[in-house]
Scaffold this active site. Structure first.
Site, PDB file in Angstrom:
ATOM      1  N   ASP A 158       0.874  -1.166   0.000  1.00 33.12           N
ATOM      2  CA  ASP A 158       0.000   0.000   0.000  1.00 33.12           C
ATOM      3  C   ASP A 158       0.915   1.220   0.000  1.00 33.12           C
ATOM      4  OD1 ASP A 158      -2.368   1.620   0.427  1.00 33.12           O
ATOM      5  OD2 ASP A 158      -1.712   1.806   2.507  1.00 33.12           O
ATOM      6  N   MET A 159       0.399   2.385  -0.356  1.00 35.24           N
ATOM      7  CA  MET A 159       1.249   3.581  -0.403  1.00 35.24           C
ATOM      8  C   MET A 159       1.063   4.485   0.806  1.00 35.24           C
ATOM      9  SD  MET A 159       1.735   6.429  -3.445  1.00 35.24           S
ATOM     10  CE  MET A 159       0.070   7.117  -3.264  1.00 35.24           C
ATOM     11  N   ASP A 160      -0.119   5.095   0.933  1.00 37.90           N
ATOM     12  CA  ASP A 160      -0.346   6.072   1.995  1.00 37.90           C
ATOM     13  C   ASP A 160      -0.386   5.393   3.363  1.00 37.90           C
ATOM     14  OD1 ASP A 160      -0.725   8.520   0.375  1.00 37.90           O
ATOM     15  OD2 ASP A 160      -2.423   7.401  -0.431  1.00 37.90           O
ATOM     16  N   ASP A 203      -1.469  -0.764   6.152  1.00 38.67           N
ATOM     17  CA  ASP A 203      -1.634  -0.114   7.453  1.00 38.67           C
ATOM     18  C   ASP A 203      -3.094   0.023   7.863  1.00 38.67           C
ATOM     19  OD1 ASP A 203      -2.429   3.160   7.039  1.00 38.67           O
ATOM     20  OD2 ASP A 203      -1.730   2.047   5.297  1.00 38.67           O
TER      21      ASP A 203
END
Length: 216
Positions: free
Chosen positions: A8-10, A165
């Protein structure tokens, strides 16, 4: 060690989830609403129709499309020149790449915004594939985005790590059949999340240690 790793990025690679969380609160006020403290966490990791549904649930009086677009636009403007990185990001990417692991990013953002953010962070070249929320029919917690990412890097889902997250992302990774690892950011690792994911690592550096010691 798995042959694929999907990030995932953010909130996982980039320390940008706080920007989204704060922006949602600001926008609620600007749209004449009393900010619901549960909304930012509920919407985390979602996109498209699913995000619009969540907005309508919490703020039925607002124009959901305009509310969503406003958030994306404001955050994109905030990271136009610099972007905060999560500690250990480059180290884990270099480590996995050095061991022949295929790397992908699967984020609810639009594909073009993901590439822009990763390029600004100086890590776009690490990745073999990028998948955006605008490329799948169903957003997290549906498994679509991780299944597509696994396909693009040529790995079976069960031969991939998913690093996430947020709760929506955790459930999406599990549904895809990937070894789903939670790296908590703003969403705590609840008993329910710990029960469904493969492992909980407190940081990207801890991920490397867990792989090196054979825990992952």
């Amino acid at each position: 060690m798995k042959h694929g790793a999907i990030f995932d990025m953010d909130g996982t690679l980039l320390d940008t989830e706080r920007l989204y969380q704060n922006t949602w609160v600001e926008l609620a006020k600007e749209f004449g609403q009393t900010p619901d403290p549960a909304f930012p966490r509920a919407v985390c990791g979602s996109s498209g129709e699913h995000m619009l549904e969540i907005i309508c649930t919490y703020y039925p009086e607002v124009d959901a499309q305009r509310f969503m677009d406003s958030c994306y636009t404001r955050v994109a403007q905030a990271v136009e020149t610099s972007i905060p990185k999560k500690p250990g990001m480059e180290e884990i990417l270099s480590y996995l790449r050095g061991h022949g692991v295929k790397l992908a990013v699967a984020s609810s953002n639009a594909h073009t915004q993901i590439e822009k953010n990763l390029r600004l962070a100086g890590v776009l070249d690490y990745f073999d594939a990028v998948v955006g929320g605008d490329e799948v029919e169903n957003s997290k917690p549906a498994p679509d985005i991780f299944l597509l990412a696994a396909q693009r890097i040529g790995c079976a889902p069960e031969d991939c790590y998913v690093f996430e997250d947020g709760a929506n992302g955790i459930h999406a990774g599990v549904a895809a059949g990937c070894a789903t690892v939670m790296i908590p950011d703003l969403t705590p690792a609840t008993k329910e999340l710990r029960a469904v994911c493969t492992a909980v690592c407190e940081s990207l550096s801890a991920v490397r240690t867990a792989i090196e010691t054979g825990e992952l």
